[in-house]
Motif scaffolding. Structure first.
Motif, mmCIF file in Angstrom:
data_model
loop_
_atom_site.group_PDB
_atom_site.id
_atom_site.type_symbol
_atom_site.label_atom_id
_atom_site.label_comp_id
_atom_site.label_asym_id
_atom_site.label_seq_id
_atom_site.Cartn_x
_atom_site.Cartn_y
_atom_site.Cartn_z
ATOM 1 N N ARG A 73 2.953 -27.397 13.859
ATOM 2 C CA ARG A 73 4.256 -26.779 13.603
ATOM 3 C C ARG A 73 5.108 -26.818 14.868
ATOM 4 O O ARG A 73 6.289 -27.177 14.839
ATOM 5 N N ILE A 76 6.317 -30.395 15.686
ATOM 6 C CA ILE A 76 7.418 -30.814 14.817
ATOM 7 C C ILE A 76 8.719 -30.111 15.234
ATOM 8 O O ILE A 76 9.775 -30.745 15.317
ATOM 9 N N ALA A 77 8.637 -28.814 15.508
ATOM 10 C CA ALA A 77 9.831 -28.078 15.940
ATOM 11 C C ALA A 77 10.376 -28.676 17.240
ATOM 12 O O ALA A 77 11.591 -28.861 17.383
ATOM 13 N N ALA A 107 17.025 -25.780 12.595
ATOM 14 C CA ALA A 107 15.852 -26.312 11.910
ATOM 15 C C ALA A 107 14.579 -25.982 12.692
ATOM 16 O O ALA A 107 13.570 -25.568 12.117
ATOM 17 N N ILE A 111 11.393 -23.764 11.408
ATOM 18 C CA ILE A 111 10.010 -24.268 11.405
ATOM 19 C C ILE A 111 9.105 -23.275 12.128
ATOM 20 O O ILE A 111 8.028 -22.940 11.640
ATOM 21 N N ARG A 112 9.542 -22.800 13.272
ATOM 22 C CA ARG A 112 8.718 -21.832 14.032
ATOM 23 C C ARG A 112 8.558 -20.516 13.271
ATOM 24 O O ARG A 112 7.505 -19.891 13.304
ATOM 25 N N ARG A 114 8.210 -20.047 10.202
ATOM 26 C CA ARG A 114 7.195 -20.141 9.136
ATOM 27 C C ARG A 114 5.827 -19.663 9.617
ATOM 28 O O ARG A 114 4.996 -19.253 8.820
#
Length: 118
Positions: A73, A76-77, A107, A111-112, A114
């Motif tokens: 995660r 990706i972030a 974005a 993401i973080r 989540r």
């Protein structure tokens, strides 16, 4: 779990075998047979580290899985955050794309978020 493993476990509980018109076999299982079968399946799943647990489960496989998910995660972030900047003429007031609305910083924050506990 494979089909053969399920069949092996069903046979292990020694239900009564009968003839079937389709494939030649039909298994009749009483409630106690079904309970024994369920216990075998549960033991198998637990022995392979697959189970239904809670968010703070400390089983090795669960801890490692959570760590891997958190690392992925964050990667990706970070990738989204590090995207090349947009040309000035297509930026909106939040630093995102005026055409599609994608905003890297927002974005990455989503993401973080989540991974945060509620």
């Amino acid at each position: 779990m494979t089909k053969d493993e399920v069949i092996r476990m069903a046979r292990e509980v020694k239900g009564a075998a009968r003839q079937s018109a389709t494939d030649g076999s039909l298994w009749l299982l009483s409630e106690s047979h079904l309970e024994a079968f369920a216990a075998l399946v549960r033991d198998y799943l637990l022995s392979t580290e697959i189970h239904s647990c809670h968010a703070d489960c400390q089983r090795f496989a669960c801890v490692q899985t959570r760590r891997a998910v958190e690392a992925e995660r964050e990667a990706i972030a970070q990738m989204v955050e590090d995207a090349p900047p947009l040309a000035e003429f297509v930026k909106n007031d939040k630093g995102g794309c005026m055409v599609c609305g994608f905003t890297p910083k927002l974005a990455a924050a989503a993401i973080r978020a989540r991974g945060e506990k509620k």
